[in-house]
Design a protein around this motif. Sequence first.
Motif, PDB file in Angstrom:
ATOM      1  N   ARG A 263       0.912  -1.337   0.156  1.00  0.00           N
ATOM      2  CA  ARG A 263       0.130   0.012  -0.013  1.00  0.00           C
ATOM      3  C   ARG A 263       0.882   1.035   0.010  1.00  0.00           C
ATOM      4  N   MET A 264       1.993   1.291   0.786  1.00  0.00           N
ATOM      5  CA  MET A 264       2.909   2.490   1.010  1.00  0.00           C
ATOM      6  C   MET A 264       3.494   2.727  -0.706  1.00  0.00           C
ATOM      7  N   TYR A 265       3.769   1.638  -1.236  1.00  0.00           N
ATOM      8  CA  TYR A 265       4.672   1.780  -2.534  1.00  0.00           C
ATOM      9  C   TYR A 265       3.328   1.880  -3.775  1.00  0.00           C
ATOM     10  N   ASP A 266       2.098   1.610  -3.548  1.00  0.00           N
ATOM     11  CA  ASP A 266       1.238   1.912  -4.601  1.00  0.00           C
ATOM     12  C   ASP A 266       0.863   3.541  -4.819  1.00  0.00           C
ATOM     13  N   VAL A 267       1.309   4.174  -3.957  1.00  0.00           N
ATOM     14  CA  VAL A 267       0.989   5.595  -4.013  1.00  0.00           C
ATOM     15  C   VAL A 267       1.506   6.524  -5.140  1.00  0.00           C
ATOM     16  N   ASP A 268       2.720   5.852  -5.694  1.00  0.00           N
ATOM     17  CA  ASP A 268       3.328   6.804  -6.545  1.00  0.00           C
ATOM     18  C   ASP A 268       4.070   5.621  -7.601  1.00  0.00           C
ATOM     19  N   ASN A 269       4.808   6.246  -8.590  1.00  0.00           N
ATOM     20  CA  ASN A 269       5.158   5.317  -9.401  1.00  0.00           C
ATOM     21  C   ASN A 269       6.768   5.887  -9.979  1.00  0.00           C
ATOM     22  N   GLN A 274       8.803   2.220  -7.544  1.00  0.00           N
ATOM     23  CA  GLN A 274       9.130   1.356  -8.310  1.00  0.00           C
ATOM     24  C   GLN A 274      10.060  -0.126  -7.841  1.00  0.00           C
ATOM     25  N   ALA A 275      11.205   0.546  -7.309  1.00  0.00           N
ATOM     26  CA  ALA A 275      12.204  -0.361  -6.786  1.00  0.00           C
ATOM     27  C   ALA A 275      11.832  -1.183  -5.585  1.00  0.00           C
ATOM     28  N   GLY A 276      10.945  -0.389  -4.859  1.00  0.00           N
ATOM     29  CA  GLY A 276      10.261  -0.892  -3.739  1.00  0.00           C
ATOM     30  C   GLY A 276       9.262  -2.044  -4.232  1.00  0.00           C
ATOM     31  N   LYS A 277       8.407  -1.852  -5.165  1.00  0.00           N
ATOM     32  CA  LYS A 277       7.577  -2.734  -5.545  1.00  0.00           C
ATOM     33  C   LYS A 277       8.295  -4.038  -6.402  1.00  0.00           C
ATOM     34  N   GLU A 278       9.234  -3.782  -6.968  1.00  0.00           N
ATOM     35  CA  GLU A 278       9.791  -5.000  -7.595  1.00  0.00           C
ATOM     36  C   GLU A 278      10.756  -5.757  -6.421  1.00  0.00           C
ATOM     37  N   THR A 279      11.275  -4.970  -5.269  1.00  0.00           N
ATOM     38  CA  THR A 279      11.720  -5.789  -4.304  1.00  0.00           C
ATOM     39  C   THR A 279      10.721  -6.645  -3.596  1.00  0.00           C
ATOM     40  N   LEU A 280       9.494  -6.215  -3.537  1.00  0.00           N
ATOM     41  CA  LEU A 280       8.288  -7.033  -2.729  1.00  0.00           C
ATOM     42  C   LEU A 280       8.132  -7.995  -3.611  1.00  0.00           C
ATOM     43  N   ASP A 281       8.229  -7.873  -5.077  1.00  0.00           N
ATOM     44  CA  ASP A 281       7.951  -9.075  -5.861  1.00  0.00           C
ATOM     45  C   ASP A 281       8.714 -10.230  -5.667  1.00  0.00           C
ATOM     46  N   VAL A 282      10.219  -9.554  -5.559  1.00  0.00           N
ATOM     47  CA  VAL A 282      11.410 -10.727  -5.067  1.00  0.00           C
ATOM     48  C   VAL A 282      10.918 -11.490  -3.833  1.00  0.00           C
ATOM     49  N   LEU A 283      10.522 -10.549  -2.863  1.00  0.00           N
ATOM     50  CA  LEU A 283      10.259 -11.367  -1.483  1.00  0.00           C
ATOM     51  C   LEU A 283       9.418 -12.065  -1.427  1.00  0.00           C
ATOM     52  N   GLU A 284       8.138 -11.857  -2.411  1.00  0.00           N
ATOM     53  CA  GLU A 284       6.926 -12.946  -2.250  1.00  0.00           C
ATOM     54  C   GLU A 284       7.438 -13.913  -3.135  1.00  0.00           C
ATOM     55  N   THR A 285       8.132 -14.024  -4.136  1.00  0.00           N
ATOM     56  CA  THR A 285       8.660 -15.046  -4.966  1.00  0.00           C
ATOM     57  C   THR A 285       9.254 -16.078  -3.875  1.00  0.00           C
ATOM     58  N   LEU A 286      10.358 -15.613  -3.318  1.00  0.00           N
ATOM     59  CA  LEU A 286      11.374 -16.387  -2.651  1.00  0.00           C
ATOM     60  C   LEU A 286      10.768 -16.845  -1.412  1.00  0.00           C
ATOM     61  N   ASN A 287       9.754 -16.192  -0.769  1.00  0.00           N
ATOM     62  CA  ASN A 287       8.838 -16.986   0.333  1.00  0.00           C
ATOM     63  C   ASN A 287       8.384 -18.148  -0.114  1.00  0.00           C
ATOM     64  N   ARG A 288       7.986 -18.248  -1.434  1.00  0.00           N
ATOM     65  CA  ARG A 288       7.224 -19.511  -1.685  1.00  0.00           C
ATOM     66  C   ARG A 288       8.054 -20.697  -2.256  1.00  0.00           C
ATOM     67  N   LEU A 289       9.412 -20.342  -2.043  1.00  0.00           N
ATOM     68  CA  LEU A 289      10.387 -21.340  -2.295  1.00  0.00           C
ATOM     69  C   LEU A 289      10.785 -21.737  -1.086  1.00  0.00           C
ATOM     70  N   ASP A 290      11.084 -23.222  -1.104  1.00  0.00           N
ATOM     71  CA  ASP A 290      11.733 -23.791   0.247  1.00  0.00           C
ATOM     72  C   ASP A 290      13.178 -24.685  -0.314  1.00  0.00           C
ATOM     73  N   LEU A 291      14.233 -23.946   0.035  1.00  0.00           N
ATOM     74  CA  LEU A 291      15.322 -24.869  -0.575  1.00  0.00           C
ATOM     75  C   LEU A 291      15.849 -26.069   0.378  1.00  0.00           C
ATOM     76  N   LYS A 292      15.221 -26.090   1.598  1.00  0.00           N
ATOM     77  CA  LYS A 292      15.493 -27.382   2.440  1.00  0.00           C
ATOM     78  C   LYS A 292      14.570 -28.521   1.887  1.00  0.00           C
ATOM     79  N   SER A 293      13.387 -28.085   1.530  1.00  0.00           N
ATOM     80  CA  SER A 293      12.641 -29.419   0.947  1.00  0.00           C
ATOM     81  C   SER A 293      12.600 -29.471  -0.417  1.00  0.00           C
ATOM     82  N   TYR A 294      13.678 -29.028  -1.223  1.00  0.00           N
ATOM     83  CA  TYR A 294      13.792 -29.203  -2.725  1.00  0.00           C
ATOM     84  C   TYR A 294      14.344 -30.372  -2.865  1.00  0.00           C
ATOM     85  N   LYS A 295      13.696 -31.249  -3.925  1.00  0.00           N
ATOM     86  CA  LYS A 295      14.133 -32.631  -4.385  1.00  0.00           C
ATOM     87  C   LYS A 295      14.579 -32.310  -5.645  1.00  0.00           C
ATOM     88  N   SER A 296      15.906 -32.851  -5.926  1.00  0.00           N
ATOM     89  CA  SER A 296      16.525 -32.722  -7.205  1.00  0.00           C
ATOM     90  C   SER A 296      15.828 -34.161  -8.031  1.00  0.00           C
TER      91      SER A 296
END
Length: 470
Positions: A263-269, A274-296
């Motif tokens: 919401r804070m980053y949505d007030v402007d562009n 924009q860097a903040g929004k992209e950072t949140l995208d990175v964070l959200e993406t990485l939060n859905r990945l679990d290296l410890k349970s990764y099965k090769s």
Amino acid sequence: MKNQQEQWWSCDGKGVAGLESGTEVSPMDNSDHGRDARETHGRDAHATSDTASGISRRAMLYGAALSTISWLAGQNSALAQLSVNPNRGVRGDTLVVIFLRGGMDGLNVVVPYREDEYFKARPSLKLAAPNSGPNADRVLDLDGNFGFNPALAPWLPLYKDGKLAVLHAVGSQDQTRSHFEAMTAMEKGLARAGTGAASGWLARFLNESKPAESSPLRAVAFSPTMPDSLRGATSAIALTSLEEFRLATDRARAEAFGSSLKRMYDVDNDAVTQAGKETLDVLETLNRLDLKSYKSSGGAAYPTSDLGNGLKQVAMLLKAEVGLEVAALDKGGWDTHVAQGASSGWMTLLLDDLAKSVRAFVDDMGPTMNRVTVVVMTEFGRRVEENAGYGTDHGRGSAMFVFGGNVDGGKVHVDWPSLATDKLEGPGDLRVTTDYRSVLSELLAKRMATSDSSGIFPGFTPNPVGVFRA
């Protein structure tokens, strides 16, 4: 740490300043101490070169935004893998670049065993021809002229299957034989350092080939600092582990905090938001990945080294289809002035990790390697003649490796210049007959949908190498 940096930078090519003061090394010392010291040595030099150079304003904003969030880092996320957006319009292969820092001795990695001069120049470091000598000291034959160091045994099946191509006598035009100068030249895509663009060649590629919808994880360097090759890219991040970027709280609080930041980053562009929004995208993406349970897959067994862990995370990002186009990794410790060894010693340990890490990645990716290219390169090779410390000093030409489903593999691509004394360069080095930019230009043209690489390697006219298929 500072002292090690200074020693690396002041390394005179003969190892005089290449070791910590007071360090004594036995020629047969294969201990972790020596390996770790060299690994640290390489990273420190690279970190300092990054600090010494400038970065773009956008990259600074992006990095600042990441830093703002990373103080909350933790390892609490355990969600399944995801697909953020598999249709981002990426046109070519995913490129994985592994830089071997310190100057790999190509002559003892891809051995020219038909050359009598090789055996004369290296009485203690030589490796035997395929059909002679003790088994442990024999090279693994490639084409009747060259053979792999036995530590590269995990790569031999890939070579025979055509998934690995070897290049030899490759290098830049840098004549300083300085780690810093030679690495800078290669990572910036130049003939020699200080002669052209300040940005890296991978950064210029990324900036010239932006897809319609860019991914916040378009380029990732698994490194404490951004490598020079990615310096200037507008969408690249550097991290040592995907687990670094988590919200260090329970899931409910993390989601609430993330929503507040959105919401804070949505007030402007502007650039900051924009860097903040992209950072949140990175964070959200990485939060859905679990290296410890990764099965090769494919029976892949990654070493627990930095390189093995880094490549495992690259595989995880590729399978998650998060829009990764470029991954940069490095492995230090190749400055083998002393105790280099032949079929054992420091270099064998380095090769063992390199071979097992890359083999695990290729096995793990399976058929997906048809859309992935892995490049392994180093800043220079070593002197032909071994030194009094059972090692080798800084040289010129070295070997280069490319892996993938569309390489002209199972061959040693080389315009071999010979090791005869009158054919050597400078104080006794393998002559460079293939400019590394010719290899990378062909890679970009045939596998990365880049028809014109003149902006990526300015002022350079590539020669055909014939190692990639379109």
